[in-house]
Design a protein around this motif. Structure first.
Motif, PDB file in Angstrom:
ATOM      1  N   VAL A   1       0.832  -1.204   0.000  1.00  0.00           N
ATOM      2  CA  VAL A   1       0.000   0.000   0.000  1.00  0.00           C
ATOM      3  C   VAL A   1       0.864   1.251   0.000  1.00  0.00           C
ATOM      4  CG1 VAL A   1      -1.660   1.341   1.344  1.00  0.00           C
ATOM      5  CG2 VAL A   1      -1.974  -1.116   1.079  1.00  0.00           C
ATOM      6  N   LEU A   2       1.863   1.278   0.874  1.00  0.00           N
ATOM      7  CA  LEU A   2       2.729   2.451   0.955  1.00  0.00           C
ATOM      8  C   LEU A   2       3.589   2.600  -0.303  1.00  0.00           C
ATOM      9  CD1 LEU A   2       3.872   2.314   4.701  1.00  0.00           C
ATOM     10  CD2 LEU A   2       1.915   3.509   3.682  1.00  0.00           C
ATOM     11  N   GLY A   3       4.064   1.477  -0.836  1.00  0.00           N
ATOM     12  CA  GLY A   3       4.824   1.532  -2.074  1.00  0.00           C
ATOM     13  C   GLY A   3       3.985   2.031  -3.227  1.00  0.00           C
ATOM     14  N   TYR A   4       2.735   1.605  -3.258  1.00  0.00           N
ATOM     15  CA  TYR A   4       1.803   2.042  -4.294  1.00  0.00           C
ATOM     16  C   TYR A   4       1.591   3.557  -4.211  1.00  0.00           C
ATOM     17  CZ  TYR A   4      -2.446   1.711  -7.190  1.00  0.00           C
ATOM     18  OH  TYR A   4      -3.390   1.841  -8.169  1.00  0.00           O
ATOM     19  N   GLY A   5       1.403   4.061  -2.991  1.00  0.00           N
ATOM     20  CA  GLY A   5       1.214   5.492  -2.806  1.00  0.00           C
ATOM     21  C   GLY A   5       2.448   6.287  -3.203  1.00  0.00           C
ATOM     22  N   ALA A   6       3.624   5.754  -2.873  1.00  0.00           N
ATOM     23  CA  ALA A   6       4.864   6.445  -3.235  1.00  0.00           C
ATOM     24  C   ALA A   6       5.038   6.494  -4.753  1.00  0.00           C
ATOM     25  CB  ALA A   6       6.054   5.743  -2.581  1.00  0.00           C
ATOM     26  N   VAL A   7       4.719   5.389  -5.430  1.00  0.00           N
ATOM     27  CA  VAL A   7       4.826   5.363  -6.896  1.00  0.00           C
ATOM     28  C   VAL A   7       3.844   6.349  -7.513  1.00  0.00           C
ATOM     29  CG1 VAL A   7       4.379   3.943  -8.938  1.00  0.00           C
ATOM     30  CG2 VAL A   7       5.749   3.037  -7.069  1.00  0.00           C
ATOM     31  N   LEU A   8       2.632   6.424  -6.973  1.00  0.00           N
ATOM     32  CA  LEU A   8       1.657   7.401  -7.462  1.00  0.00           C
ATOM     33  C   LEU A   8       2.205   8.821  -7.360  1.00  0.00           C
ATOM     34  CD1 LEU A   8      -1.817   6.215  -6.097  1.00  0.00           C
ATOM     35  CD2 LEU A   8      -1.167   6.495  -8.485  1.00  0.00           C
ATOM     36  N   ALA A   9       2.809   9.125  -6.206  1.00  0.00           N
ATOM     37  CA  ALA A   9       3.333  10.471  -5.993  1.00  0.00           C
ATOM     38  C   ALA A   9       4.457  10.784  -6.976  1.00  0.00           C
ATOM     39  CB  ALA A   9       3.823  10.613  -4.553  1.00  0.00           C
ATOM     40  N   VAL A  10       5.403   9.865  -7.118  1.00  0.00           N
ATOM     41  CA  VAL A  10       6.540  10.102  -8.009  1.00  0.00           C
ATOM     42  C   VAL A  10       6.076  10.157  -9.460  1.00  0.00           C
ATOM     43  CG1 VAL A  10       8.753   9.187  -8.808  1.00  0.00           C
ATOM     44  CG2 VAL A  10       8.144   9.042  -6.384  1.00  0.00           C
ATOM     45  N   MET A  11       5.161   9.264  -9.846  1.00  0.00           N
ATOM     46  CA  MET A  11       4.662   9.238 -11.219  1.00  0.00           C
ATOM     47  C   MET A  11       4.013  10.566 -11.595  1.00  0.00           C
ATOM     48  SD  MET A  11       1.933   6.592 -12.982  1.00  0.00           S
ATOM     49  CE  MET A  11       0.574   7.055 -11.891  1.00  0.00           C
ATOM     50  N   ASN A  12       3.143  11.058 -10.735  1.00  0.00           N
ATOM     51  CA  ASN A  12       2.464  12.319 -11.028  1.00  0.00           C
ATOM     52  C   ASN A  12       3.421  13.499 -10.997  1.00  0.00           C
ATOM     53  OD1 ASN A  12      -0.656  12.019 -11.293  1.00  0.00           O
ATOM     54  ND2 ASN A  12      -0.089  10.611  -9.651  1.00  0.00           N
ATOM     55  N   LEU A  13       4.383  13.481 -10.078  1.00  0.00           N
ATOM     56  CA  LEU A  13       5.357  14.563 -10.025  1.00  0.00           C
ATOM     57  C   LEU A  13       6.202  14.593 -11.306  1.00  0.00           C
ATOM     58  CD1 LEU A  13       6.726  16.864  -8.520  1.00  0.00           C
ATOM     59  CD2 LEU A  13       8.208  15.170  -7.408  1.00  0.00           C
ATOM     60  N   CYS A  14       6.669  13.424 -11.750  1.00  0.00           N
ATOM     61  CA  CYS A  14       7.459  13.369 -12.984  1.00  0.00           C
ATOM     62  C   CYS A  14       6.629  13.816 -14.182  1.00  0.00           C
ATOM     63  CB  CYS A  14       7.982  11.950 -13.206  1.00  0.00           C
ATOM     64  SG  CYS A  14       9.291  11.441 -12.077  1.00  0.00           S
ATOM     65  N   PHE A  15       5.372  13.387 -14.221  1.00  0.00           N
ATOM     66  CA  PHE A  15       4.526  13.759 -15.351  1.00  0.00           C
ATOM     67  C   PHE A  15       4.278  15.263 -15.381  1.00  0.00           C
ATOM     68  CE2 PHE A  15       0.173  14.459 -17.024  1.00  0.00           C
ATOM     69  CZ  PHE A  15       0.443  14.171 -18.351  1.00  0.00           C
ATOM     70  N   TYR A  16       3.990  15.856 -14.236  1.00  0.00           N
ATOM     71  CA  TYR A  16       3.748  17.297 -14.197  1.00  0.00           C
ATOM     72  C   TYR A  16       5.020  18.079 -14.503  1.00  0.00           C
ATOM     73  CZ  TYR A  16      -1.068  17.000 -12.487  1.00  0.00           C
ATOM     74  OH  TYR A  16      -2.419  16.776 -12.372  1.00  0.00           O
ATOM     75  N   GLN A  17       6.157  17.565 -14.070  1.00  0.00           N
ATOM     76  CA  GLN A  17       7.420  18.204 -14.436  1.00  0.00           C
ATOM     77  C   GLN A  17       7.633  18.121 -15.951  1.00  0.00           C
ATOM     78  OE1 GLN A  17       9.385  19.973 -12.650  1.00  0.00           O
ATOM     79  NE2 GLN A  17       9.035  19.433 -10.519  1.00  0.00           N
ATOM     80  N   ALA A  18       7.193  17.020 -16.545  1.00  0.00           N
ATOM     81  CA  ALA A  18       7.340  16.860 -17.996  1.00  0.00           C
ATOM     82  C   ALA A  18       6.475  17.856 -18.752  1.00  0.00           C
ATOM     83  CB  ALA A  18       6.990  15.426 -18.407  1.00  0.00           C
ATOM     84  N   ILE A  19       5.188  17.975 -18.377  1.00  0.00           N
ATOM     85  CA  ILE A  19       4.308  18.868 -19.133  1.00  0.00           C
ATOM     86  C   ILE A  19       4.613  20.331 -18.847  1.00  0.00           C
ATOM     87  CG2 ILE A  19       2.482  17.141 -19.255  1.00  0.00           C
ATOM     88  CD1 ILE A  19       0.924  18.685 -17.156  1.00  0.00           C
ATOM     89  N   ASP A  20       5.453  20.590 -17.843  1.00  0.00           N
ATOM     90  CA  ASP A  20       5.922  21.952 -17.606  1.00  0.00           C
ATOM     91  C   ASP A  20       7.014  22.331 -18.600  1.00  0.00           C
ATOM     92  OD1 ASP A  20       5.941  24.400 -16.272  1.00  0.00           O
ATOM     93  OD2 ASP A  20       7.520  23.757 -14.884  1.00  0.00           O
ATOM     94  N   ARG A  21       7.576  21.307 -19.290  1.00  0.00           N
ATOM     95  CA  ARG A  21       8.713  21.540 -20.174  1.00  0.00           C
ATOM     96  C   ARG A  21       8.439  21.201 -21.636  1.00  0.00           C
ATOM     97  NH1 ARG A  21      10.340  20.288 -15.145  1.00  0.00           N
ATOM     98  NH2 ARG A  21      12.311  21.155 -14.358  1.00  0.00           N
ATOM     99  N   ILE A  22       7.548  20.244 -21.886  1.00  0.00           N
ATOM    100  CA  ILE A  22       7.256  19.820 -23.256  1.00  0.00           C
ATOM    101  C   ILE A  22       5.748  19.788 -23.439  1.00  0.00           C
ATOM    102  CG2 ILE A  22       9.381  18.495 -23.532  1.00  0.00           C
ATOM    103  CD1 ILE A  22       7.868  15.977 -22.851  1.00  0.00           C
ATOM    104  N   PRO A  23       5.268  19.770 -24.689  1.00  0.00           N
ATOM    105  CA  PRO A  23       3.819  19.762 -24.929  1.00  0.00           C
ATOM    106  C   PRO A  23       3.123  18.566 -24.272  1.00  0.00           C
ATOM    107  CG  PRO A  23       4.998  20.283 -26.943  1.00  0.00           C
ATOM    108  CD  PRO A  23       6.034  19.889 -25.942  1.00  0.00           C
ATOM    109  N   LEU A  24       1.875  18.759 -23.916  1.00  0.00           N
ATOM    110  CA  LEU A  24       1.103  17.722 -23.244  1.00  0.00           C
ATOM    111  C   LEU A  24       1.040  16.446 -24.077  1.00  0.00           C
ATOM    112  CD1 LEU A  24      -0.789  16.827 -20.930  1.00  0.00           C
ATOM    113  CD2 LEU A  24      -2.668  17.943 -22.166  1.00  0.00           C
ATOM    114  N   GLY A  25       0.779  16.582 -25.382  1.00  0.00           N
ATOM    115  CA  GLY A  25       0.688  15.406 -26.243  1.00  0.00           C
ATOM    116  C   GLY A  25       1.976  14.614 -26.284  1.00  0.00           C
ATOM    117  N   THR A  26       3.096  15.312 -26.348  1.00  0.00           N
ATOM    118  CA  THR A  26       4.389  14.637 -26.355  1.00  0.00           C
ATOM    119  C   THR A  26       4.634  13.914 -25.042  1.00  0.00           C
ATOM    120  OG1 THR A  26       5.293  16.312 -27.852  1.00  0.00           O
ATOM    121  CG2 THR A  26       6.881  14.985 -26.616  1.00  0.00           C
TER     122      THR A  26
END
Length: 301
Positions: free
Chosen positions: A91-116
């Motif tokens: 459960v805790l590992g799942y929550g940590a992966v969710l947090a990191v996944m969303n953080l990386c994704f938001y960092q990505a769309i801050d730098r490159i187009p959403l579609g990319t």
């Protein structure tokens, strides 16, 4: 076996506050329309989150999304929050992966187009599907996806490689999310474990979000926008996708979900004004085609 992985991915998502509405009001909506509604909702939510970045930064937006989604899920599953001790690490590992996944994704769309960003992130579940299959066509889909990535990163001229790396990291986390979903389903029942995982992910992000956004994170208008992002990116799509999966085969669902990169590119164009050139659109189409092909040729369990 991307269809099976998508099924696990969505079945692992908890029923939300819209559960009753899904059972009563969504029954007359065609399941394909429900899946498309969910896809559009997720991408519009991502576009709205990007508009928050000027006030909160990427970390602040992730914090608000996970925080509000966690609250909604804890309320919905308040009667099923007890989990066995052996399930706690998952459960805790799942929550940590969710947090990191969303953080990386938001960092990505801050730098490159959403579609990319979404297209590159989509390589995560596609890799899981290809790694778990031994069909003759698998190398074809892998090469097609690779060609799509080359077009996305080369056709646009100067590329923000930090954004590409963040998107690929989000895809790796998405692959881990799929694998952890299966483990979570084996060790927990209902949505209590998932609610705790989401809340844990939100707690992990709070100090990061405050460090980046400061007191702006608590401004009423920012909180309202963050709640909207949580509803559009989590609550609504999870509900309609679960209802759709009750009425269509997982393989069909997987094919429809393969359209997500194209939907992200359209959302980036319409909501954010992000224009992609023909080469980049070709790259998106290559990855979508690879995902659809891997789904349709996957072995049935």
């Amino acid at each position: 076996m991307v269809a099976i992985d998508f099924e696990r991915n969505v079945q692992a998502r908890p029923l939300t506050a819209l559960r009753a509405m899904s059972l009563r009001g969504l029954g007359g909506v065609p399941p394909t329309a429900l899946v498309l509604i969910g896809i559009v909702s997720v991408q519009v939510g991502a576009a709205l989150a990007k508009q928050l970045f000027s006030a909160t930064g990427a970390a602040g937006a992730v914090t608000l999304r996970l925080f509000f989604a966690g609250i909604v899920l804890l309320v919905v599953w308040r009667s099923g929050l007890r989990i066995e001790r052996r399930a706690l690490p998952v459960v805790l590992g799942y929550g940590a992966v969710l947090a990191v996944m969303n953080l990386c994704f938001y960092q990505a769309i801050d730098r490159i187009p959403l579609g990319t960003a979404v297209t590159l992130e989509f390589l995560g579940p596609l890799s899981v599907a290809l790694a778990g299959s031994r069909r003759w066509a698998d190398p074809v889909w892998a090469v097609l996806a690779g060609a799509g990535v080359l077009l996305l990163t080369r056709a646009g001229g100067q590329t923000a490689w930090s954004g590409v790396l963040f998107a690929l990291a989000a895809g790796a986390c998405w692959a881990g999310y799929i694998l952890l979903s299966a483990a979570l389903g084996d060790r927990t029942s209902g949505g209590g474990g998932l609610a705790i995982a989401m809340a844990f992910g939100g707690v992990l992000m709070v100090p990061v979000g405050i460090a980046e956004a400061g007191t702006t994170l608590f401004h009423p208008s920012v909180l309202a926008a963050g709640f909207a992002v949580a509803m559009l990116s989590s609550v609504l799509p999870y509900s309609v996708e679960l209802e759709a999966l009750r009425r269509i085969p997982p393989r069909v669902f997987g094919v429809l979900m393969s359209l997500e990169p194209a939907a992200a590119a359209l959302a980036g164009l319409i909501v954010l004004g992000q224009i992609m050139n023909p080469g980049q659109w070709t790259g998106v189409i290559c990855v979508v085609a690879a995902s659809i092909g891997a789904t349709r040729t996957a072995r049935r369990k």
